[in-house]
Design a protein around this motif. Structure first.
Motif, PDB file in Angstrom:
ATOM      1  N   GLU A   1     -31.215  13.179 -19.842  1.00  0.00           N
ATOM      2  CA  GLU A   1     -30.127  12.348 -20.337  1.00  0.00           C
ATOM      3  C   GLU A   1     -30.600  10.925 -20.623  1.00  0.00           C
ATOM      4  O   GLU A   1     -30.180  10.308 -21.609  1.00  0.00           O
ATOM      5  N   GLU A   2     -31.477  10.412 -19.762  1.00  0.00           N
ATOM      6  CA  GLU A   2     -31.986   9.054 -19.967  1.00  0.00           C
ATOM      7  C   GLU A   2     -32.786   8.980 -21.279  1.00  0.00           C
ATOM      8  O   GLU A   2     -32.655   8.016 -22.045  1.00  0.00           O
ATOM      9  N   ILE A   3     -33.596   9.990 -21.532  1.00  0.00           N
ATOM     10  CA  ILE A   3     -34.406   9.995 -22.760  1.00  0.00           C
ATOM     11  C   ILE A   3     -33.513  10.091 -23.994  1.00  0.00           C
ATOM     12  O   ILE A   3     -33.710   9.367 -24.980  1.00  0.00           O
ATOM     13  N   VAL A   4     -32.530  10.983 -23.941  1.00  0.00           N
ATOM     14  CA  VAL A   4     -31.616  11.130 -25.079  1.00  0.00           C
ATOM     15  C   VAL A   4     -30.837   9.843 -25.317  1.00  0.00           C
ATOM     16  O   VAL A   4     -30.627   9.422 -26.464  1.00  0.00           O
ATOM     17  N   LEU A   5     -30.423   9.188 -24.250  1.00  0.00           N
ATOM     18  CA  LEU A   5     -29.667   7.939 -24.379  1.00  0.00           C
ATOM     19  C   LEU A   5     -30.512   6.864 -25.049  1.00  0.00           C
ATOM     20  O   LEU A   5     -30.025   6.101 -25.899  1.00  0.00           O
ATOM     21  N   ILE A   6     -31.783   6.797 -24.682  1.00  0.00           N
ATOM     22  CA  ILE A   6     -32.684   5.816 -25.306  1.00  0.00           C
ATOM     23  C   ILE A   6     -32.849   6.114 -26.797  1.00  0.00           C
ATOM     24  O   ILE A   6     -32.822   5.208 -27.637  1.00  0.00           O
TER      25      ILE A   6
END
Length: 233
Positions: free
Chosen positions: A183-188
């Motif tokens: 989720e953190e990667i997608v958010l970035i």
């Protein structure tokens, strides 16, 4: 390091560094710093609610009563009255994990649960706790939980059950790590491609997903504890 000086891992976060080199090895500690922040938030909220407890609850007290009371009823309905004895551990894990998960939505912050070390520590604690509860309740007879329903199946079931139980900490660790880090990667990526239009709507979706991951850990821990408290057949 000279005696009396703080450890570099305590000083580095205050200096704005995410990692430090010790004896030639790069040590990343940002997850530890954000874990402290999560603990500070929970302690602050706990003292705030404790100092404002009223017969007619205010908004903050009402929120905590709904969350804690609802989850306690859920545990008792699944485990029975024994669930009240272990509920404090389950709710502590849930609140701790959900706070760390949601920290990842704060700009400039990172979710401690996006680091495998944080999750591994909680997973090992969960594993040790439910086995301790089982041993405390059944004593040496707790081994029957690993032997299968019939004595003649013990040579087959015992190694399978031991492997299955030992795999639980790994499963808990990687499930939470994979979901939160993903989720953190997608958010970035959304922020880089569409800073406002793409990021704001996804916040709501990821907020729900982070709450769901905390509840999954809570529910799996409850199932493990239920198994350790039940009579072995």
């Amino acid at each position: 390091m000279a005696s009396g000086l703080p450890h570099p891992l305590l000083l580095a976060p205050l200096a704005g560094m995410d990692s430090i080199t010790i004896n030639g090895e790069v040590v990343n500690f940002s997850h530890v710093f954000y874990t402290w922040i999560a603990m500070a938030i929970l302690f602050s909220l706990a003292f705030l609610v404790r100092g404002q407890i009223k017969l007619v609850p205010g908004k903050l007290q009402n929120v905590f009563e709904v969350i804690i009371g609802g989850l306690e009823d859920f545990v008792v309905s699944n485990i029975g009255e024994d669930g009240r004895k272990i509920f404090h551990v389950l709710i502590a894990l849930f609140l701790f994990i959900i706070t760390m998960n949601l920290l990842g939505l704060v700009p400039g912050f990172d979710a401690p649960t996006a680091n495998v070390n944080t999750n591994a520590a909680m997973a090992l604690f969960t594993f040790a706790y439910y086995n301790w509860v089982g041993l405390k309740r059944w004593g040496v007879g707790y081994i029957k939980h690993f032997c299968g329903p019939f004595w003649w199946l013990t040579p087959l079931m015992l190694p399978l059950e031991l492997i299955s139980h030992c795999a639980r900490p790994l499963s808990l660790t990687l499930r939470l790590f994979g979901n939160i880090r993903g989720e953190e990667i997608v958010l970035i990526l959304f922020f880089l491609l569409a800073p406002i239009v793409g990021t704001i709507p996804i916040y709501f979706l990821f907020g729900l997903a982070k709450c769901l991951q905390a509840f999954i850990w809570f529910m799996l821990s409850m199932i493990y504890l239920k198994g350790s408290l039940e009579h072995a057949h």
